[in-house]
Design an enzyme around this catalytic site. Sequence first.
Site, PDB file in Angstrom:
ATOM      1  N   GLU A 128       0.809  -1.238   0.000  1.00 14.02           N
ATOM      2  CA  GLU A 128       0.000   0.000   0.000  1.00 14.02           C
ATOM      3  C   GLU A 128       0.833   1.275   0.000  1.00 14.02           C
ATOM      4  OE1 GLU A 128      -2.778  -0.329   3.264  1.00 14.02           O
ATOM      5  OE2 GLU A 128      -3.778  -2.068   2.375  1.00 14.02           O
ATOM      6  N   ASN A 171       2.155  -5.149  -3.256  1.00 11.95           N
ATOM      7  CA  ASN A 171       0.757  -5.458  -2.938  1.00 11.95           C
ATOM      8  C   ASN A 171      -0.024  -4.175  -2.640  1.00 11.95           C
ATOM      9  OD1 ASN A 171      -1.182  -7.667  -2.261  1.00 11.95           O
ATOM     10  ND2 ASN A 171      -1.105  -6.827  -0.190  1.00 11.95           N
TER      11      ASN A 171
HETATM   12  C1  XIL Z   1      -6.330  -6.225   8.296  1.00 12.36           C
HETATM   13  C2  XIL Z   1      -6.658  -7.398   9.226  1.00 12.36           C
HETATM   14  O1  XIL Z   1      -7.563  -8.242   8.566  1.00 12.36           O
HETATM   15  C3  XIL Z   1      -7.242  -6.887  10.527  1.00 12.36           C
HETATM   16  O2  XIL Z   1      -7.353  -7.961  11.457  1.00 12.36           O
HETATM   17  C4  XIL Z   1      -6.363  -5.801  11.129  1.00 12.36           C
HETATM   18  O3  XIL Z   1      -6.987  -5.259  12.262  1.00 12.36           O
HETATM   19  C5  XIL Z   1      -6.090  -4.706  10.108  1.00 12.36           C
HETATM   20  O4  XIL Z   1      -5.522  -5.269   8.950  1.00 12.36           O
HETATM   21  N1  XIL Z   1      -4.890  -4.523   3.722  1.00 12.36           N
HETATM   22  C6  XIL Z   1      -3.926  -5.391   4.169  1.00 12.36           C
HETATM   23  C7  XIL Z   1      -4.210  -6.300   5.313  1.00 12.36           C
HETATM   24  O5  XIL Z   1      -2.858  -5.482   3.542  1.00 12.36           O
HETATM   25  O6  XIL Z   1      -3.072  -6.529   6.101  1.00 12.36           O
HETATM   26  C8  XIL Z   1      -5.318  -5.753   6.190  1.00 12.36           C
HETATM   27  O7  XIL Z   1      -5.628  -6.724   7.178  1.00 12.36           O
HETATM   28  C9  XIL Z   1      -6.523  -5.395   5.350  1.00 12.36           C
HETATM   29  C10 XIL Z   1      -6.191  -4.328   4.340  1.00 12.36           C
END
Ligand code: XIL
Length: 300
Positions: A128, A171
């Site tokens: 991200e 990613n």
């Molecule tokens: C999310 C998890 O699912 C949650 O449990 C946590 O609180 C926050 O992160 N993008 C990503 C993931 O790359 O790591 C994220 O996962 C969702 C969005």
Amino acid sequence: ASTLGAQAAQSGRYFGTAVAAGRLGDGVYTTILDREFNSVTAENEMKWDATERSRGSFTFGPADQIVNRALGRGQRVRGHTLVWHSQLPGWVNSIRDAGTLRSVMNHHINTLVSRYRGKIHSWDVVNEAFADGGSGQLRGSVFRDVLGTGFLEEAFRSARSADPSAKLCYNDYNIENWSDAKTQGVYRLVRDFKARGVPIDCVGLQAHFGAGGPPASFQTTLSNFAALGVDVQITELDIAQAPPSAYANTVRACMNVARCTGITVWGIRDSDSWRSGENPLLFDRGGNKKPAYQATLSAM
Ligand code: XIL
């Protein structure tokens, strides 16, 4: 085949899920996990705030539990994630000296990638990094602000030296629609890396979709990234309300692109989801297959 993993394997692909270490004692959860999936991603356990809470002090218990359990059952593991502005400890966020941040970042990458060398099929090296909206530029973060845009290249080079066999992915979310500025920004980054020989092997498209599912251009986006000479993977799939047609469209797009090597859904049951209010997954709260499950299986 009668399970997601076995059906994906028929075309040489994997079908994975995010896994939370805290749920591994739940027998309904692990029964579905081991029956249906042949790849896992640690939902939170490999993130910086979970692995290096203070500088140089590493914690690997929960991540090891997920990795060892998966490998012992013949499941593959995605590594998620090394460099991300979120779930980042405050001590990293407050570094202002470039030399310090560079060595901290490289030490973090080297420690995680070396620990799991040979055990991780693909690493989300950077997660991200691009801004939302129309800029097509990197978002503000301690990494960009202190190190400049070169932090991405540095991170990928560090990861490559620590495990030359792991696939190294960039990613992100909201890069599924080809015409979006964010998608174009990531495309230019990957094109530039390939042109200059910076190590990158794959692009992960998170695919956190609304109820409409993927944009019409999704398969075009996958093909265009693949044409740069990288694999593409759907890394965090979930779809609000899980309409069967939205899941089928997503899966078909991957099946239609030779270099789309696998799909990961972001959790097992709706109750396990970070978007649980939207019931976005393939299994209901009782662990029963939803209509979207059958649509997904039939689309492979
Ligand atoms: C999310 C998890 O699912 C949650 O449990 C946590 O609180 C926050 O992160 N993008 C990503 C993931 O790359 O790591 C994220 O996962 C969702 C969005």
